[in-house]
Design an enzyme around this catalytic site. Structure first.
Site, short mmCIF file in Angstrom:
data_model
loop_
_atom_site.label_atom_id
_atom_site.label_comp_id
_atom_site.label_asym_id
_atom_site.label_seq_id
_atom_site.Cartn_x
_atom_site.Cartn_y
_atom_site.Cartn_z
N HIS A 357 9.08 7.26 -0.67
CA HIS A 357 7.81 6.53 -0.72
C HIS A 357 6.81 6.94 0.35
CE1 HIS A 357 8.96 3.44 -3.71
NE2 HIS A 357 10.17 3.69 -3.26
N LYS A 545 -5.12 -3.79 2.27
CA LYS A 545 -3.87 -3.03 2.39
C LYS A 545 -3.44 -3.09 3.84
CE LYS A 545 -6.26 0.59 0.77
NZ LYS A 545 -5.48 1.11 -0.30
N ARG A 546 -2.23 -2.62 4.16
CA ARG A 546 -1.82 -2.57 5.56
C ARG A 546 -2.85 -1.80 6.39
NH1 ARG A 546 3.49 -3.98 6.88
NH2 ARG A 546 2.78 -3.62 9.02
N LYS A 551 -4.91 5.22 6.24
CA LYS A 551 -5.61 4.55 5.14
C LYS A 551 -7.12 4.48 5.42
CE LYS A 551 -1.55 1.76 3.91
NZ LYS A 551 -1.21 2.04 2.51
N THR A 653 -0.66 1.15 -4.91
CA THR A 653 -0.56 0.35 -6.13
C THR A 653 -1.68 -0.67 -6.17
OG1 THR A 653 1.08 -0.95 -4.95
CG2 THR A 653 1.91 0.59 -6.59
N LYS A 657 -4.21 -2.45 -9.29
CA LYS A 657 -4.49 -3.88 -9.49
C LYS A 657 -5.99 -4.12 -9.57
CE LYS A 657 -0.27 -4.50 -6.93
NZ LYS A 657 0.30 -4.60 -5.57
C1 26V Z 1 9.46 2.29 6.83
C2 26V Z 1 9.96 1.46 7.79
C3 26V Z 1 10.40 2.04 9.03
C4 26V Z 1 10.53 1.05 10.13
C5 26V Z 1 11.22 -0.19 9.72
C6 26V Z 1 10.59 -0.86 8.56
C7 26V Z 1 10.06 0.09 7.54
C8 26V Z 1 9.65 -0.40 6.33
C9 26V Z 1 9.15 0.45 5.38
C10 26V Z 1 9.05 1.80 5.64
C11 26V Z 1 8.56 2.76 4.62
C12 26V Z 1 7.35 2.32 4.00
C13 26V Z 1 7.00 3.25 2.90
C14 26V Z 1 6.02 2.61 1.99
O1 26V Z 1 5.83 1.41 1.98
N1 26V Z 1 5.41 3.42 1.19
C15 26V Z 1 4.46 2.95 0.24
O2 26V Z 1 5.15 2.82 -0.99
C16 26V Z 1 4.31 2.39 -2.03
C17 26V Z 1 5.18 2.19 -3.25
O3 26V Z 1 5.68 3.39 -3.69
C18 26V Z 1 3.21 3.39 -2.26
O4 26V Z 1 2.37 2.90 -3.25
C19 26V Z 1 2.42 3.62 -0.99
O5 26V Z 1 1.49 4.65 -1.16
C20 26V Z 1 3.36 3.99 0.14
O6 26V Z 1 2.66 4.04 1.37
#
Ligand code: 26V
Length: 812
Positions: A357, A545-546, A551, A653, A657
């Site tokens: 992701h 978004k975050r 971004k 995503t 929406k």
């Molecule tokens: C990484 C980490 C690392 C530290 C601990 C917590 C944590 C939580 C999540 C992540 C990875 C996040 C990756 C992510 O959210 N990617 C997003 O995924 C979406 C669904 O596929 C996508 O639409 C977004 O573009 C993408 O940024």
């Protein structure tokens, strides 16, 4: 869809029963909270009954099942979703109204569980909706975090985090299954013993934690299926010291239980960098070990053997977070079920698949090898052996190519690399948009792609359109029901038929009116919460978004400052009123992101104070952006900002929406924007900026933001204006960030894309004034959004990756 088998008076009786049994009260005397709980418990019962029928069918038909493992499921509120899915909303509304309660108020009473950070977790929730609606046998596995994603307060422009105690009122959906617990072991010592020609692995001195399932049933729209989302909660098992207890030392006997207590206490609130915390690693193993033990036990109970596991079970790891599935399944197969290494490995690879992701290097998980060995000694041994064998194979393919082998190695430089483990141990690896899947093959997974190209594929993300359109925008979905029939609710690509109405003036007017009513709905909710007004006749330009540098909320800020500057230079300039809405949370330790929030807030204050602006511009930072806010914000949006630096946003995503709710996208050719542009054509989307390839080339040539700054007067003024600060608040550090940082100035190339962004946005602004044309293009966007439904995404996963089929409805 309305379920006609249950009547208003049935519901009255069911609620009366619940109120009497659980609270000893009656419909007349019940409080709102008691009614809320009674409603939830009644719906839960209905789901339980429905689920038991579905479970029987799955078992009887010997269906292959998918298990979706994810550290996050950002499910949002469930009550409205469940009532609409079951087709009983109307009956509940009437029954409650007769008792003097308003169903909408009951909806608002439900907390929005923050069991995820953002896109990844929300995607998992949308997939559960689609899997269930499409009657696939699916189970979600995650953790039951006591504290979800923090609540955000904005105090004088600063983000302040407060705990999310969702369990206090949100646990009514959860069914604890204390009869289905598993034990998970951490640490200890490993020894080996040969017993009757079989190697026995002995683990001693370990810490043991009990995993207790909390089940949340997920309903589908007009479907037979009710799926289960199983959330594991840690409970202390081994740290109760009986010896101390019998000696009368009661307090000491329960003192040493920190691991079990903290394991599922809180969701990690950062999605951009791995902090390498041992607690996070333990959480991941806890999820994986409990879930796999559960899967294996269920499989054995149906088939009595594990030899057919890959034919009957698909395990999906959503990002690398559950990648320990790979060595843990090896451990179970070998240490408990006596599989040989070769047949265990064959089983694992045939069973597991993996979705990536993100390509952000800081988010690629790596664990310190020593820490990993200490916490998970047996798993470490297995990972070492996986790696040893894998590197030996690579040596045969690429003899002497040490560089390549060390890049592909799972363990290197004192680190365990979870992305490498995930690729090596899965049969299929996919990215989440066409562009992202290509980038994976060209960059992070290039070596693997060259070695095993057949493993790599793409599944473009999608959204649960029933939540994001039907539930969130009832007026638009009623119009769709009327014009193209409700068939699109279960067959989203049918939304395409709405394009036929783009030249029908009455429909164009209806769509415009709906947008306006949704803006009023949002402005009312905003006023109720914050006591501040928003001009519903202004254009709503939204970036939700975050908060992340990539971004590029900062690029948006530069644009707003440039517009503001135009007013300052010519106070009488004619400019359409615009409201810029930002929503999103910053990771608590991400100081730059927090500074961006402060900048947005302070710019907003400055503009509000300035009499020259005369209400033409307004900047709003929405505190506590979450799923529920998104549901009312997206239908109210005119322009959706999807402006990440090309190549960085895996999919996005939110963009989908907004699109399905008739917003126009201003965006770069990044993530799913590329496919959205293909779906609607260049005239119906506002694309600007560098492409991913151009970004790459510019990066390689050497990027100097100063050159762009010097070339554009407008940009120069905007950057300088930010650096002068707002309302006494100092933002001079942005000079360093944008221009002079010795490491790398403007790392996400806001300055390179500014001119193109500004002119494209202004083109959109002009187009917005041609109201009929604009609305026609909104209709084309709505009609083009069907492809981006998660029903399509899960069908692709089911057919091409998991090889599962829906249950046969007619068979009993
Ligand atoms: C990484 C980490 C690392 C530290 C601990 C917590 C944590 C939580 C999540 C992540 C990875 C996040 C990756 C992510 O959210 N990617 C997003 O995924 C979406 C669904 O596929 C996508 O639409 C977004 O573009 C993408 O940024």
């Amino acid at each position: 869809m309305t379920n006609t088998t249950i009547t208003q008076s049935d519901i009255h009786n069911i609620l009366a029963g619940k109120l009497s049994r659980h609270f000893g009260t009656t419909c007349e005397d019940a409080t709102k909270n008691q009614i809320y709980k009674a409603v939830l418990l009644s719906v839960r019962d209905m789901l339980t009954d429905k689920r038991s029928v579905f479970k029987r069918k799955v078992k009887k038909q010997h269906k292959k099942r998918v298990y979706y493992m994810c550290m996050e499921f950002l499910i949002g509120r469930s009550l409205k979703n469940n009532l609409q899915n079951l087709g009983i909303e109307q009956q509940f509304r009437s029954a409650l109204s007769e008792m003097g309660f308003d169903l909408d108020e009951i909806y608002a009473h439900e907390p929005d569980p923050g069991l995820g950070n953002g896109g990844l977790g929300r995607l998992a929730a949308c997939f559960m909706d689609s899997l269930t609606t499409s009657n696939y046998p699916a189970t979600g596995f995650s953790l039951c975090y006591e504290y979800g994603f923090f609540h955000q307060r904005i105090v004088d422009g600063n983000q302040v985090e407060t705990p999310d105690t969702w369990m206090q009122t949100g646990d009514t959906w959860l069914v604890p299954r204390t009869d289905k617990t598993f034990s998970v072991k951490f640490g200890g010592k490993i020894s080996e013993k040969w017993d009757n020609g079989r190697l026995e692995i002995i683990n001693t001195d370990y810490d043991e934690v009990e995993a207790v399932p909390y089940d949340m049933m997920i309903s589908g729209y007009d479907s037979e299926a009710v799926s289960n989302l199983r959330l594991w909660k840690a409970r202390d098992l081994s740290n109760f010291n009986m010896k101390l207890f019998t000696q009368g030392q009661y307090m000491q006997a329960v003192q040493n239980n920190t691991l079990a207590e903290t394991l599922t206490r809180v969701l990690y609130p950062s999605d951009d960098h791995e902090e390498g915390k041992i607690l996070r690693l333990s959480q991941q193993y806890f999820l994986v070990s409990a879930s796999l033990q559960n899967i294996i036990a269920d499989h054995i109970s149906v088939y009595g053997t594990l030899s057919n596991l890959p034919e009957k079970v698909a395990i999906h790891i959503n990002d690398t977070h559950p990648a320990l599935c790979i060595p843990e399944l090896m451990r179970i197969l070998m240490d408990i079920y006596s599989f040989s290494w070769e047949s265990a490995w064959d089983t694992v690879v045939k069973t597991v698949s993996y979705t990536n992701h993100t390509v952000m290097p800081e988010a690629l998980e790596k664990w310190n090898e020593d820490l990993f060995r200490l916490r998970l000694p047996r798993i470490y041994m297995i990972v070492c052996e996986i790696n040893r064998r894998y590197c030996a194979d690579l040596w045969n393919i690429y003899p002497g190519d040490w560089d390549r082998i060390s890049r592909m190695s799972i363990i290197a430089n004192g680190q365990v690399r979870m992305a490498n483990l995930s690729v090596v141990g899965s049969h299929t690896v996919n990215g989440v948009s066409k562009l992202h899947s290509e980038i994976l093959k060209e960059t992070v997974f290039h070596d693997y792609y060259k070695t095993t190209p057949e493993k790599f594929t793409n599944v473009t993300n999608g959204i649960a359109h029933r939540r994001w359109l039907c539930e969130g925008n009832p007026m638009l979905s009623a119009l769709l029901d009327k014009t193209i029939t409700p068939a699109y609710r279960t067959d989203p690509e049918k939304i395409a038929e709405f394009a036929r109405f783009k030249d029908d003036q009455s429909i164009v007017e209806a769509v415009r009116e709906i947008k306006h009513r949704n803006k009023e709905r949002f402005a009312d909710a905003y006023f109720k919460k914050f006591g501040r007004k928003i001009d519903t006749h202004s254009l709503f330009d939204v970036q939700a978004k975050r908060i992340h540098e990539y971004k590029r909320q900062l690029l948006n800020v530069l644009k707003i400052v440039a517009l503001y500057d135009e007013i300052k230079q010519n106070p009488n300039i004619s400019m359409r009123p615009q409201t810029f809405l930002f929503g999103g949370k910053a990771a608590p330790g991400y100081y730059r992101a927090k500074d961006i929030i402060r900048l947005i807030c302070k710019l907003g204050d400055e503009i509000d104070r300035d009499p020259d602006v005369k209400g033409r511009l307004k900047v709003v930072f929405l505190e506590e952006y979450n799923v529920s806010t998104a549901e009312i914000l997206m239908p109210a949006t005119d322009i959706s900002e999807q402006i990440s630096l090309a190549g960085k946003e895996a999919s996005g995503t939110g963009c989908m929406k907004f699109m399905i709710n008739g917003a126009m996208t201003v965006g770069t050719l990044d993530g799913a924007n590329v496919e959205m542009a293909d779906a609607v054509g260049d005239d119906n989307i506002y694309i600007f900026g560098l492409t991913a390839r151009e970004v790459d080339e510019l990066w390689k040539r050497g990027y100097h933001s100063m050159l762009f700054y010097r070339e554009s007067e407008r940009l120069k003024n905007a950057v300088d204006r930010i650096c002068r600060g707002f309302g006494g608040e100092d933002f001079s550090d942005f000079e360093n960030y944008f221009l002079t940082n010795q490491n790398i100035a403007d790392p996400y190339m806001c300055l390179a894309d500014f001119d193109s962004y500004f002119s494209t946005y202004n083109r959109a602004l002009d187009d917005y004034d041609k109201r009929d044309e604009w609305t026609k293009r909104a209709i084309i966007n709505i009609a083009g959004a069907g492809y981006f439904a998660s029903d399509r995404s899960v069908r692709e996963y089911a057919e091409n990756i998991w090889h599962i089929t829906p249950i046969d409805k007619d068979e009993k």
